[in-house]
Design an enzyme around this catalytic site. Structure first.
Site, mmCIF file in Angstrom:
data_model
loop_
_atom_site.group_PDB
_atom_site.id
_atom_site.type_symbol
_atom_site.label_atom_id
_atom_site.label_comp_id
_atom_site.label_asym_id
_atom_site.label_seq_id
_atom_site.Cartn_x
_atom_site.Cartn_y
_atom_site.Cartn_z
ATOM 1 N N ARG A 26 0.848 -1.200 0.000
ATOM 2 C CA ARG A 26 0.000 0.000 0.000
ATOM 3 C C ARG A 26 0.883 1.249 0.000
ATOM 4 O O ARG A 26 1.982 1.250 0.533
ATOM 5 C CB ARG A 26 -0.905 0.034 1.230
ATOM 6 C CG ARG A 26 -2.100 -0.910 1.139
ATOM 7 C CD ARG A 26 -3.024 -0.796 2.331
ATOM 8 N NE ARG A 26 -2.356 -1.234 3.547
ATOM 9 C CZ ARG A 26 -1.818 -0.435 4.451
ATOM 10 N NH1 ARG A 26 -1.879 0.888 4.313
ATOM 11 N NH2 ARG A 26 -1.227 -0.931 5.513
ATOM 12 N N TYR A 79 -1.538 -3.475 -7.024
ATOM 13 C CA TYR A 79 -1.295 -4.253 -5.808
ATOM 14 C C TYR A 79 -2.389 -4.156 -4.756
ATOM 15 O O TYR A 79 -2.802 -3.049 -4.391
ATOM 16 C CB TYR A 79 0.040 -3.823 -5.163
ATOM 17 C CG TYR A 79 0.441 -4.807 -4.091
ATOM 18 C CD1 TYR A 79 1.148 -5.959 -4.420
ATOM 19 C CD2 TYR A 79 0.041 -4.627 -2.780
ATOM 20 C CE1 TYR A 79 1.457 -6.896 -3.469
ATOM 21 C CE2 TYR A 79 0.349 -5.562 -1.809
ATOM 22 C CZ TYR A 79 1.062 -6.695 -2.156
ATOM 23 O OH TYR A 79 1.355 -7.617 -1.209
ATOM 24 N N LYS A 130 -9.766 -2.210 1.416
ATOM 25 C CA LYS A 130 -9.486 -1.054 2.284
ATOM 26 C C LYS A 130 -10.248 0.196 1.828
ATOM 27 O O LYS A 130 -10.742 0.961 2.652
ATOM 28 C CB LYS A 130 -7.990 -0.758 2.311
ATOM 29 C CG LYS A 130 -7.145 -1.955 2.659
ATOM 30 C CD LYS A 130 -7.431 -2.468 4.045
ATOM 31 C CE LYS A 130 -6.477 -3.613 4.370
ATOM 32 N NZ LYS A 130 -6.557 -4.085 5.720
ATOM 33 N N HIS A 183 -10.794 -2.335 11.255
ATOM 34 C CA HIS A 183 -9.706 -3.204 10.792
ATOM 35 C C HIS A 183 -9.541 -4.338 11.807
ATOM 36 O O HIS A 183 -8.565 -4.379 12.552
ATOM 37 C CB HIS A 183 -8.418 -2.360 10.685
ATOM 38 C CG HIS A 183 -7.289 -3.014 9.944
ATOM 39 N ND1 HIS A 183 -5.970 -2.679 10.154
ATOM 40 C CD2 HIS A 183 -7.274 -3.965 8.973
ATOM 41 C CE1 HIS A 183 -5.187 -3.394 9.363
ATOM 42 N NE2 HIS A 183 -5.947 -4.184 8.640
ATOM 43 N N SER A 209 -1.570 -3.523 10.294
ATOM 44 C CA SER A 209 -1.215 -4.404 9.189
ATOM 45 C C SER A 209 0.004 -5.259 9.528
ATOM 46 O O SER A 209 0.984 -4.756 10.090
ATOM 47 C CB SER A 209 -0.914 -3.558 7.955
ATOM 48 O OG SER A 209 -2.051 -2.790 7.635
ATOM 49 N N CYS A 235 0.352 -7.526 11.767
ATOM 50 C CA CYS A 235 0.592 -7.652 13.213
ATOM 51 C C CYS A 235 -0.201 -8.777 13.857
ATOM 52 O O CYS A 235 -0.432 -8.784 15.065
ATOM 53 C CB CYS A 235 0.308 -6.327 13.907
ATOM 54 S SG CYS A 235 1.560 -5.090 13.528
ATOM 55 N N ASP A 294 -9.638 -9.681 8.644
ATOM 56 C CA ASP A 294 -9.099 -8.332 8.366
ATOM 57 C C ASP A 294 -10.076 -7.189 8.642
ATOM 58 O O ASP A 294 -9.655 -6.140 9.101
ATOM 59 C CB ASP A 294 -8.634 -8.266 6.901
ATOM 60 C CG ASP A 294 -7.689 -7.099 6.631
ATOM 61 O OD1 ASP A 294 -6.737 -6.909 7.414
ATOM 62 O OD2 ASP A 294 -7.906 -6.371 5.652
ATOM 63 N N SER A 343 4.823 -10.357 0.587
ATOM 64 C CA SER A 343 4.187 -11.273 -0.368
ATOM 65 C C SER A 343 2.917 -11.823 0.270
ATOM 66 O O SER A 343 2.836 -11.986 1.486
ATOM 67 C CB SER A 343 5.144 -12.401 -0.763
ATOM 68 O OG SER A 343 5.669 -13.051 0.374
ATOM 69 N N ARG A 344 1.923 -12.088 -0.567
ATOM 70 C CA ARG A 344 0.581 -12.421 -0.040
ATOM 71 C C ARG A 344 -0.018 -13.613 -0.759
ATOM 72 O O ARG A 344 0.329 -13.911 -1.903
ATOM 73 C CB ARG A 344 -0.358 -11.223 -0.230
ATOM 74 C CG ARG A 344 0.104 -9.948 0.475
ATOM 75 C CD ARG A 344 -0.761 -9.607 1.654
ATOM 76 N NE ARG A 344 -0.199 -8.568 2.492
ATOM 77 C CZ ARG A 344 -0.749 -8.177 3.648
ATOM 78 N NH1 ARG A 344 -1.864 -8.743 4.081
ATOM 79 N NH2 ARG A 344 -0.198 -7.243 4.380
ATOM 80 N N ARG A 389 2.413 -4.037 17.726
ATOM 81 C CA ARG A 389 3.702 -4.713 17.726
ATOM 82 C C ARG A 389 4.655 -3.807 18.492
ATOM 83 O O ARG A 389 5.128 -2.815 17.966
ATOM 84 C CB ARG A 389 4.130 -4.891 16.270
ATOM 85 C CG ARG A 389 5.389 -5.681 16.020
ATOM 86 C CD ARG A 389 5.713 -5.671 14.519
ATOM 87 N NE ARG A 389 4.913 -6.621 13.765
ATOM 88 C CZ ARG A 389 5.276 -7.867 13.488
ATOM 89 N NH1 ARG A 389 6.455 -8.312 13.901
ATOM 90 N NH2 ARG A 389 4.498 -8.661 12.791
#
Ligand code: GTP
Ligand code: SPV
Ligand code: MN
Length: 580
Positions: free
Chosen positions: A70, A198, A207, A227, A249, A251, A276, A364-365, A396
């Site tokens: 993002r 992406y 989002k 979120h 994100s 985390c 998510d 990577s997803r 985090r």
């Protein structure tokens, strides 16, 4: 496919006039359509087929190396008054943004197919669901939207019934980062995204719609778009609880939502509702209920293996699109922490040498339908959603934040949410590992001024006396040598159990200036490999450290000026006094 919705028909004509595609294609959402898109992309080189024996119907997509996450600095909320977007968002005047974007979109689909994707966020028959239409020139986006949302003919039928839908226009353009923008026009329920292919930049249902535009709508209509993961925990006695947790994100939402109980927790069951995004509504009785607007997962790959997340590990062995992972010599996908194989080509498709950074991109997803999850809860399709017992915030933090603590009440819980800070991750471009304020894990996703957002959270206190209890967790505390103090992953169920016991008023706790903490004996460590003293450290409050933390939080809140709700300032000064 024609539509009876005149506004939609007109908008599609208008957009085709602007972008000038070779062809306009209305997506029906069928399996045949999906497979034909896959074939097209295999031919064009947008996808590579992975080893079919071990990874059937799995594909690899390599995105442009400058387009891997993002782009928060290129994401804007365009409201007539800049103050409505707030200091938490980049702002541009809507007319100026429209001119800028229309110039970019002008003729940009020449020679390309323009896909029209009607989609529904949430179960097709839920009053809480909301629809949208994404127009895109990317077959990769269409395939991902098919896995991530309820899309096609059924969604179009709902749009025709509702009349209302969010408009999203997307083009990958020429992928030039200087010509990349993601614009939101909440007043017009409209999104324009140009120059990226992406994830969160391009799959506009996620989002852009389900968080930024939906949070704006939610404030007007009296609900919350967050979120958050949604998870069901069932005890051996059959007691069920639904928890919603907001972590920034990368985390730990996907991991917590798919948790596998540790061996000593025989009889406990954990089922996934969402990983998510949660849309939260009060029902007539004042109970907060959650639906997951999504139908699939776009999850972080690195770190996934049979120990950390066995469910995800199994889930992504078929019918999965991988983006930016490495591959082995025999064409299996590979990523850091994977237990078998070794990388031959890195995420850019270059021979892997070990000296050129990680093999798989850290962001990577995988994209996969939620139905592939071995612990998928069918309640994810329930139009009424599930009743939420607890809301959990987390970040985090290698220092300071204890393993878990509980807010004293809803109002204090809003301060706890507003105080979330977390180390940045590879999910967004920019530096990684820098602690930043990320209230409610919504910093990149709240479509309006955070001060107004906190006021909206406070308004729930007047509407219900049955609100969920609020907690804060931190799985990421470390010692001086960088070692994690808490084993995390499946063992996080031990913390969830404490949270549930608190919700049921079955257990007491230690009152501290920052909230309720567990008695050390109340976190079950049977069968757990944890060093002496670590749990005590994890469950202690560093008063001086917290005083400084609350001071910086005060500075942060002041950036929002007069719009900050007085109640939040009051909660903040209460904690300052208790620590001082
Ligand atoms: P987004 O999809 O970006 O919103 O992220 P997410 O919150 O769903 O994050 P995810 O669960 O994918 O976790 C991201 C990273 O954190 C992965 O590399 C995980 O292995 C790691 N992680 C998750 N849970 C834990 C945990 O309990 N302890 C530790 N140490 N790491 C964890
Ligand atoms: C996140 O960054 O929080 C994600 C991934 O869930 S993306 O869809 O790219 O936003
Ligand atoms: Mn996310």
């Amino acid at each position: 496919m024609a539509t009876s919705n005149e506004a939609l028909k007109q908008w599609i004509e208008e957009v085709a006039g602007l972008t000038n595609p070779a062809n306009v294609y209305w997506c029906d959402g069928s399996e045949e359509e999906y497979q034909s898109l896959i074939s097209t992309m295999l031919q064009s080189g947008d996808l590579f087929k992975l080893k079919a024996d071990t990874y059937p119907d799995c594909y690899l997509h390599r995105s442009d190396p400058t387009d891997v996450a993002r782009v928060e600095h290129l994401t804007f909320v365009c409201t007539p008054d800049a103050a409505d977007a707030g200091p938490n968002n980049n702002w541009m005047d809507p007319a100026q943004a429209r001119d800028k974007m229309d110039a970019l979109f002008s003729g940009c689909m020449e020679g390309r197919i323009m896909y029209v994707i009607p989609y529904c966020m949430g179960p097709l028959d839920s009053p809480y669901s909301r629809c949208g239409v994404e127009v895109t020139d990317s077959a990769y986006v269409v395939a991902n939207m098919r896995l991530m949302t309820r899309m096609g003919r059924t969604a179009l039928t709902r749009i025709e019934k509702d009349g209302k839908f969010v408009r999203g226009l997307h083009s990958t353009g020429d992928l030039n980062p200087d010509r990349r923008f993601i614009m939101h026009y909440p007043n017009d329920l409209m999104i324009q995204s140009f120059g990226s292919g992406y994830g969160g930049n391009a799959l506009l249902g996620k989002k852009c719609h389900a968080l930024r535009i939906a949070s704006w709508q939610a404030r007007q209509e009296g609900w919350l778009a967050e979120h958050m993961l949604i998870v069901e925990v069932e005890s051996p006695e059959g007691e069920k609880h639904y928890l919603a947790a907001a972590f920034p994100s990368a985390c730990g939402k996907t991991n917590l939502a798919m948790l596998v109980p540790p061996e000593s927790y025989a009889g406990w069951k954990v089922r996934t509702l969402g990983d998510d995004i949660a849309w939260l509504h009060l029902d007539d009785s004042g109970q907060l209920r959650a639906i997951n607007p999504e139908a699939g997962y776009f999850g972080v790959v690195p770190g996934t293996n049979e120990d950390t997340n066995p469910n995800a590990n199994k889930m992504i062995q078929a019918h999965t699109i991988f983006t930016n992972v490495a591959v082995t010599a025999d064409n299996e996908p590979w990523w850091e922490a994977k237990k078998d194989g070794k990388p031959a080509l890195d995420w850019k498709g270059q021979p892997y040498t070990g000296s050129n950074g990680p093999a798989a991109h850290p962001n990577s997803r995988f994209t996969v339908s939620a139905k592939q999850n071995p612990t998928y809860s069918p309640l994810a399709d329930d139009p009424a959603g599930v009743p939420i017992s607890a809301i959990i915030f987390g970040g985090r933090r290698r220092e300071l934040a204890p393993l878990v603590y509980q807010a004293t009440d809803w109002k204090h819980g809003i301060l706890v949410g507003a105080s979330v800070a977390s180390e940045t991750t590879a999910a967004a471009t920019g530096q990684v590992g820098v602690v930043r304020r990320d209230p409610m894990a919504m910093k990149p996703f709240c479509g309006y001024n955070f001060a107004d957002y906190w006021s909206h959270w406070f308004s729930f206190n007047e509407k219900s006396d049955k609100l969920p209890k609020i907690f804060h967790v931190n799985w990421f505390r470390r010692d001086q040598n960088g070692r994690f103090l808490w084993p995390g992953f499946g063992e996080n169920l031990r913390v969830m159990r404490w949270i549930i016991d608190r919700c049921e008023d079955r257990i007491d706790a230690v009152e501290t200036p920052i909230g309720y903490l567990p008695n050390v004996d109340d976190i079950d460590i049977e069968g757990l490999d944890i060093e002496d003293g670590d749990l005590t450290t994890l469950l202690s409050v560093d008063k001086q450290g917290w005083y400084e933390e609350m001071q910086t939080l005060g500075d942060y809140l002041r950036e929002y000026g007069d719009r900050v709700p007085e109640e939040l300032e009051l909660e903040h000064s209460k904690i300052m006094r208790a620590l001082g």
